[in-house]
Structures are given as C-alpha cells and as structure tokens.
Scaffold this active site. Structure first.
Site, PDB file in Angstrom:
ATOM      1  N   ASN A 131      -6.466  15.362  30.363  1.00 46.49           N
ATOM      2  CA  ASN A 131      -7.647  15.198  29.498  1.00 46.49           C
ATOM      3  C   ASN A 131      -7.465  15.771  28.095  1.00 46.49           C
ATOM      4  O   ASN A 131      -7.942  15.187  27.130  1.00 46.49           O
ATOM      5  CB  ASN A 131      -8.901  15.746  30.184  1.00 46.49           C
ATOM      6  CG  ASN A 131      -8.792  17.193  30.574  1.00 46.49           C
ATOM      7  OD1 ASN A 131      -7.697  17.729  30.719  1.00 46.49           O
ATOM      8  ND2 ASN A 131      -9.922  17.835  30.745  1.00 46.49           N
ATOM      9  N   GLU A 229      -6.663  26.946  36.404  1.00 42.46           N
ATOM     10  CA  GLU A 229      -7.862  26.523  35.657  1.00 42.46           C
ATOM     11  C   GLU A 229      -8.291  25.200  36.254  1.00 42.46           C
ATOM     12  O   GLU A 229      -7.607  24.187  36.075  1.00 42.46           O
ATOM     13  CB  GLU A 229      -7.532  26.349  34.163  1.00 42.46           C
ATOM     14  CG  GLU A 229      -7.107  27.608  33.470  1.00 42.46           C
ATOM     15  CD  GLU A 229      -8.209  28.643  33.339  1.00 42.46           C
ATOM     16  OE1 GLU A 229      -9.383  28.309  33.642  1.00 42.46           O
ATOM     17  OE2 GLU A 229      -7.910  29.775  32.963  1.00 42.46           O
ATOM     18  N   CYS A 263     -13.430  19.673  31.579  1.00 47.04           N
ATOM     19  CA  CYS A 263     -13.735  20.565  32.699  1.00 47.04           C
ATOM     20  C   CYS A 263     -15.000  21.373  32.444  1.00 47.04           C
ATOM     21  O   CYS A 263     -15.636  21.822  33.387  1.00 47.04           O
ATOM     22  CB  CYS A 263     -12.561  21.492  32.947  1.00 47.04           C
ATOM     23  SG  CYS A 263     -12.060  22.365  31.475  1.00 47.04           S
ATOM     24  N   GLU A 432      -7.248  32.420  30.560  1.00 43.43           N
ATOM     25  CA  GLU A 432      -6.376  31.983  29.482  1.00 43.43           C
ATOM     26  C   GLU A 432      -7.002  32.380  28.157  1.00 43.43           C
ATOM     27  O   GLU A 432      -8.158  32.788  28.094  1.00 43.43           O
ATOM     28  CB  GLU A 432      -6.216  30.461  29.519  1.00 43.43           C
ATOM     29  CG  GLU A 432      -5.656  29.979  30.821  1.00 43.43           C
ATOM     30  CD  GLU A 432      -4.954  28.653  30.707  1.00 43.43           C
ATOM     31  OE1 GLU A 432      -5.654  27.633  30.649  1.00 43.43           O
ATOM     32  OE2 GLU A 432      -3.703  28.645  30.666  1.00 43.43           O
TER      33      GLU A 432
HETATM   34  P1  NAD Z   1      -4.750  16.798  38.834  1.00 44.77           P
HETATM   35  O1  NAD Z   1      -5.010  18.020  39.616  1.00 44.77           O
HETATM   36  O2  NAD Z   1      -4.707  15.504  39.521  1.00 44.77           O
HETATM   37  O3  NAD Z   1      -3.352  16.907  38.062  1.00 44.77           O
HETATM   38  C1  NAD Z   1      -3.056  17.967  37.196  1.00 44.77           C
HETATM   39  C2  NAD Z   1      -1.553  18.132  37.105  1.00 44.77           C
HETATM   40  O4  NAD Z   1      -1.069  18.529  38.380  1.00 44.77           O
HETATM   41  C3  NAD Z   1      -0.791  16.871  36.726  1.00 44.77           C
HETATM   42  O5  NAD Z   1       0.286  17.219  35.888  1.00 44.77           O
HETATM   43  C4  NAD Z   1      -0.281  16.384  38.069  1.00 44.77           C
HETATM   44  O6  NAD Z   1       0.882  15.613  37.959  1.00 44.77           O
HETATM   45  C5  NAD Z   1      -0.002  17.689  38.774  1.00 44.77           C
HETATM   46  N1  NAD Z   1      -0.025  17.617  40.250  1.00 44.77           N
HETATM   47  C6  NAD Z   1      -0.707  16.760  41.035  1.00 44.77           C
HETATM   48  N2  NAD Z   1      -0.467  17.034  42.338  1.00 44.77           N
HETATM   49  C7  NAD Z   1       0.368  18.102  42.367  1.00 44.77           C
HETATM   50  C8  NAD Z   1       0.957  18.865  43.419  1.00 44.77           C
HETATM   51  N3  NAD Z   1       0.717  18.594  44.702  1.00 44.77           N
HETATM   52  N4  NAD Z   1       1.770  19.893  43.098  1.00 44.77           N
HETATM   53  C9  NAD Z   1       1.998  20.211  41.795  1.00 44.77           C
HETATM   54  N5  NAD Z   1       1.473  19.503  40.768  1.00 44.77           N
HETATM   55  C10 NAD Z   1       0.661  18.474  41.043  1.00 44.77           C
HETATM   56  O7  NAD Z   1      -5.822  16.841  37.654  1.00 44.77           O
HETATM   57  P2  NAD Z   1      -6.081  15.742  36.541  1.00 44.77           P
HETATM   58  O8  NAD Z   1      -6.705  14.570  37.216  1.00 44.77           O
HETATM   59  O9  NAD Z   1      -4.863  15.549  35.711  1.00 44.77           O
HETATM   60  O10 NAD Z   1      -7.151  16.503  35.625  1.00 44.77           O
HETATM   61  C11 NAD Z   1      -8.490  16.516  35.908  1.00 44.77           C
HETATM   62  C12 NAD Z   1      -8.883  17.821  36.556  1.00 44.77           C
HETATM   63  O11 NAD Z   1      -8.471  18.932  35.773  1.00 44.77           O
HETATM   64  C13 NAD Z   1     -10.390  17.987  36.678  1.00 44.77           C
HETATM   65  O12 NAD Z   1     -10.724  18.478  37.948  1.00 44.77           O
HETATM   66  C14 NAD Z   1     -10.725  19.017  35.612  1.00 44.77           C
HETATM   67  O13 NAD Z   1     -11.892  19.734  35.837  1.00 44.77           O
HETATM   68  C15 NAD Z   1      -9.526  19.863  35.621  1.00 44.77           C
HETATM   69  N6  NAD Z   1      -9.408  20.583  34.335  1.00 44.77           N
HETATM   70  C16 NAD Z   1      -9.685  21.923  34.316  1.00 44.77           C
HETATM   71  C17 NAD Z   1      -9.602  22.626  33.117  1.00 44.77           C
HETATM   72  C18 NAD Z   1      -9.883  24.096  33.060  1.00 44.77           C
HETATM   73  O14 NAD Z   1      -9.470  24.738  32.107  1.00 44.77           O
HETATM   74  N7  NAD Z   1     -10.557  24.685  34.029  1.00 44.77           N
HETATM   75  C19 NAD Z   1      -9.244  21.961  31.949  1.00 44.77           C
HETATM   76  C20 NAD Z   1      -8.969  20.591  32.020  1.00 44.77           C
HETATM   77  C21 NAD Z   1      -9.045  19.922  33.237  1.00 44.77           C
END
Ligand code: NAD
Length: 453
Positions: A131, A229, A263, A432
């Site tokens: 995002n 996060e 998020c 962070e």
């Molecule tokens: P996601 O969890 O699907 O993927 C995030 C990252 O993790 C990607 O690089 C993905 O390739 C990797 N990944 C996926 N499965 C994995 C595994 N089993 N082992 C290791 N790595 C793996 O999330 P997304 O769809 O890319 O992002 C959306 C989510 O991120 C939402 O839930 C959002 O709330 C959260 N988010 C949180 C923050 C925060 O600071 N709290 C900020 C931005 C997004």
C-alpha cells in the site's frame, strides 16, 4: 515461473517485468550482507550519518521519477505519491542523526564501572506490503542502517518497483555494496525463507495480521527478533460539540486516501446522536465531491484499488451491506471502486468488524462517552484512532481510554517521522519511527569494567 509481471492498476497493463529471486540465492545474499554489515558497523558514526544524508539527497533529486513510479504501480494519486517520496527522504534525514546519538548508560556498581551499548543486530530482513511501498521501506531501512545493520528487503510482489529503485539510488549515492539488497518474489517462498534463515537476526514486517502471526510462529524457530505492523479497524469518535465540517471533510484522506488501503484508515466512525444527521449530510457532500480517476492527474484524489484480487475482496465486503450512499468511479479498465458509506450498520456486521482495506466507512450513532469508548475498543485491533470534540478534558480522557497506539485529537494524523508508531493488541508488536525504532534495531549489551586491579 522465473519472471514477475508488475501491473499498473489504473490500466491493467504490464508496467514492468522483473526477474524473480531464486530462493537458492538467499544464502549468498545473507553472507554478502553479513560481510558488508561488519564493515559498516566498524565505520565511524559520522560516516554512517553522512551516508544516510547522501541517500536522502539522492531520493530528493530523483523525487519526481520515484513519485510517478509509485503512483503508477500502486494507483496512488500523484500528489499523495509526491508526499510519500518527500516523507521517505525526511526519514533518511532524521535517522542520519541517529548513529551519533545511540547512547548507552553508565550504572553505579561495586568494584568498577558498568556501561551499556546499543549494538546492531546484524542482518535484518524486511518484509513490506503493497500500500505504501517506498514509505514503509524507508521507515525500516533508515533506522536499520543507522543502527549499524545490513538490510535484506522483500517488497510486496504487487509493488516492488520503488524499493528496487531505492536500493539502486542508495548504492549510487555511496551506500556500500551488499548493505541493502532487494529480493523480488512471493511471501510464501522468499519471504518465508527469510523468516526461517539462521543468518537473519530480525524480521521487521508490515502487512496483514494473519501473515504477521505466521511470521511470529516461524521466527520462533531461530528466536529471531520481530517487529510486526499489522492490520487495523480504527475508530473516529465524533462528539456533538466537534467541528463537524473538519471531521467529515478530513475523511477524504482518513478513510478514502490511497483508496482506503491504509492500515490507519478510520473505517469506523462513531457520531454522537444529536450530531448524526448533520454529520451524514456533510459526509454525503464530501464523498460526492471526491475526484476518482487517473492517478497521474494532478486533480485526482482517489485512484483505483491495487489489484483485481483486492477489488474482489473489497466488493465482497460491501455486497449485502447497508450502503447509505457512494461516490463515483470510472468503469474500467482498472480496478475501480467508489467511495462508499455504510449506515445504519450493526457493530457485529462483518463489514463493520473486519479490515476491508478499501474506500468503505461504517458510520454508527452513540449516546454516551463511556459507550463510545467500549464500542471503539470492541475489536481485536488497536492501531489508530481519532477524537473530535471541543472539550479538551474529554479529548484527553477518551484518548487515554481508547486501546490504540496512534491517537489524534481533532485530527486524523497517525504518522510522523519523529514520533513512535505501532499497534496495540493484534495490530502489532513493537514501534517504528521516532527514537523508539532504534531500540527495535539494536541489542543492549552490558559491559562491566573492573577497577579493582
Ligand atoms: P500481506 O500480509 O499479504 O503481505 C505483506 C508482505 O508479506 C508481502 O511482501 C508478502 O509477500 C509477504 N508475505 C506474505 N505471506 C508471507 C509469509 N507466509 N511469510 C513471509 N512473508 C509473507 O499484506 P498486504 O496485503 O501486502 O498488505 C495489506 C495489509 O498490511 C493490511 O492488513 C494492512 O493493514 C497491513 N498494513 C499495516 C501497516 C501498519 O503499519 N500497521 C501499514 C501498512 C499495511
């Protein structure tokens, strides 16, 4: 498959095709990073600070190119993408001062002097979401490097372009080779291999709560440090004495910004009952006025969703939910979704409980302050929140009572480079940004120095 097509969500066209990193390369990447880290940590704090300043300057001199790339790859409006790039440069600038400020303590003890040092962890693995790719990478890369670590970064496979650019720009600006490596590939292969790799001492992850839990479980195998996060379902509490115009118009950014793929999105808005009608009238005008379209157009306020999969997930949440009104969106091609307001909706409705990660907000009425706090806290998440009121005492009372890591009074701001950011409950682990991030990228070492001869 050895290549990855990166899609432009506003057009559905291929923006770039990248080589996937072979998992078998990870051992060599980590070994190279470990060598680079030892040299980097041995450099003077001034040298490391200057190197980070050079990265900040290089981001700034490539700002427009990076902003256009981020805008096209994520579907983020160009104005927002420019802000994201400026924020990335500011993050490197802020942490450039850190190597000279990694202070320890001296502690009174018998028979000598006791002192603490903040030592780097070594090789740190970063796994980031789609995002805010450049923003979130910089939140981790800058403090990680400032603390003396080497970085292996795996951006989300949907949006890997600016992370790769960042590494190229940083290396061209003088960052030593091997210190910042970007891997391209899916989380379930390359991401998981990073989490399980014995040569990586820490994983800093931003993404969904489910993947965060999986990472925490797998990281336990090598007792890796983890910062998580994760997701959110943040609440805004709007009291009847609030500036309703500001509370309603601010939602353009706070829940529809980046198409709601944020998020910290205030996706639940609780309005004190006497103000409900006035708030909804204002919100309808705000939503009707949001310009949805080509992310590269200067006037655009909201672009498409990032992918067909994300669009399908968001639509599934809204199907059957009580839509009060929605704004406009282009037809296609592109993964479009209009800004959408759900009301009246029960607190228990899945759309009101689950993180939608799209331009959708649920609006509820409440009668008392205590009730509003209980309902705001009735979620597994605890990332952000807002309190809108002209009563200062109440604003602080409620801010202290809401279980979330990033609260704002009469504002929807969640993030500043200089202040800590992170979640309560299932929104995360660790903090962070600000000085706190440095704790997350260092180990405390205690040294006793005998003076008894
Ligand atoms: P996601 O969890 O699907 O993927 C995030 C990252 O993790 C990607 O690089 C993905 O390739 C990797 N990944 C996926 N499965 C994995 C595994 N089993 N082992 C290791 N790595 C793996 O999330 P997304 O769809 O890319 O992002 C959306 C989510 O991120 C939402 O839930 C959002 O709330 C959260 N988010 C949180 C923050 C925060 O600071 N709290 C900020 C931005 C997004």
């Amino acid at each position: 498959m050895t290549t990855l097509d990166v899609i432009e969500p506003a057009t559905e066209r291929v923006l770039d095709t990248l080589e996937l990193t072979d998992v078998a390369e990870l051992d060599a990447v980590v070994a190279r990073a470990a060598t680079a880290q030892k040299l980097w940590a041995a450099e003077s704090p001034q040298y490391r600070g200057q190197a980070l300043l050079a990265v900040a300057a290089a981001i700034e001199s490539n700002a427009e190119r990076l902003a256009r790339l981020e805008s096209r790859n994520v579907g983020m409006p160009i104005a927002e993408a420019r802000g994201a790039v400026a924020g990335a440069a500011a993050t490197f600038r802020y942490y450039a001062a850190a190597p000279e400020r990694l202070l320890g303590h001296t502690i009174p003890v018998d028979g000598g002097v006791d002192m603490t040092f903040r030592e780097p962890i070594g090789v740190v693995g970063l796994i980031t979401p789609w995002n805010y790719p450049l923003t979130i990478a910089s939140w981790k890369v800058a403090p990680g490097l400032a603390a003396g670590n080497a970085i292996v970064l795996k951006p989300a496979e949907l949006t890997p372009l600016t992370a790769r650019e960042l590494a190229a720009i940083a290396t061209a600006a003088g960052l030593p080779e091997g210190l910042l490596t970007v891997l391209v590939g899916p989380g379930r292969t390359i991401g998981r291999a990073m989490v399980e790799h014995p040569g990586i001492g820490k994983i800093a992850f931003t993404g969904s709560t489910d993947v965060g839990k999986d990472i925490a479980r797998r990281a336990a195998g090598t007792l890796k440090r983890v910062t998580l996060e994760l997701g959110g379902k943040s609440a805004a509490l709007v009291f009847a004495d609030a500036d309703l115009d500001a509370a309603a118009s601010g939602l353009t950014g706070a829940v529809f910004g980046n198409s709601g793929q944020d998020c910290c999105a205030r996706s639940r808005v609780f309005v004190e009952r006497p103000a409900l009608e006035g708030f909804l009238e204002r919100l309808e005008k705000v939503v009707g006025g949001i310009v949805v379209g080509d992310p590269l157009d200067e006037n655009t306020q909201m672009g498409p969703l990032v992918s067909a999969g994300q669009a399908a997930r968001v639509r599934a949440h809204v199907d059957g939910a009580p839509v009060l009104f929605r704004g406009s969106a282009p037809e296609g091609p592109g993964y479009w979704m209009p800004p959408t307001v759900l009301h009246p909706i029960d607190d228990a409705h899945p759309a009101a409980r689950e993180e939608i990660f799209g331009p959708v907000v649920s609006v509820f009425a409440f009668d008392t302050e205590a009730e509003a706090v209980v309902r705001a806290n009735d979620t597994v998440y605890g990332l952000a929140g807002s309190i809108w009121t002209s009563d200062a005492a109440r604003s602080l009372r409620v801010a202290r009572a809401v279980d979330a890591g990033a609260l704002a009074v009469n504002s929807y701001t969640s993030v500043r480079v200089t202040t800590p950011f992170g979640g309560f409950k299932q929104s995360g682990l660790g903090r962070e940004l600000g000085p706190d991030a440095l704790d997350a990228y260092t180990e405390v070492k205690n040294v006793f120095f005998s003076t008894t001869g």
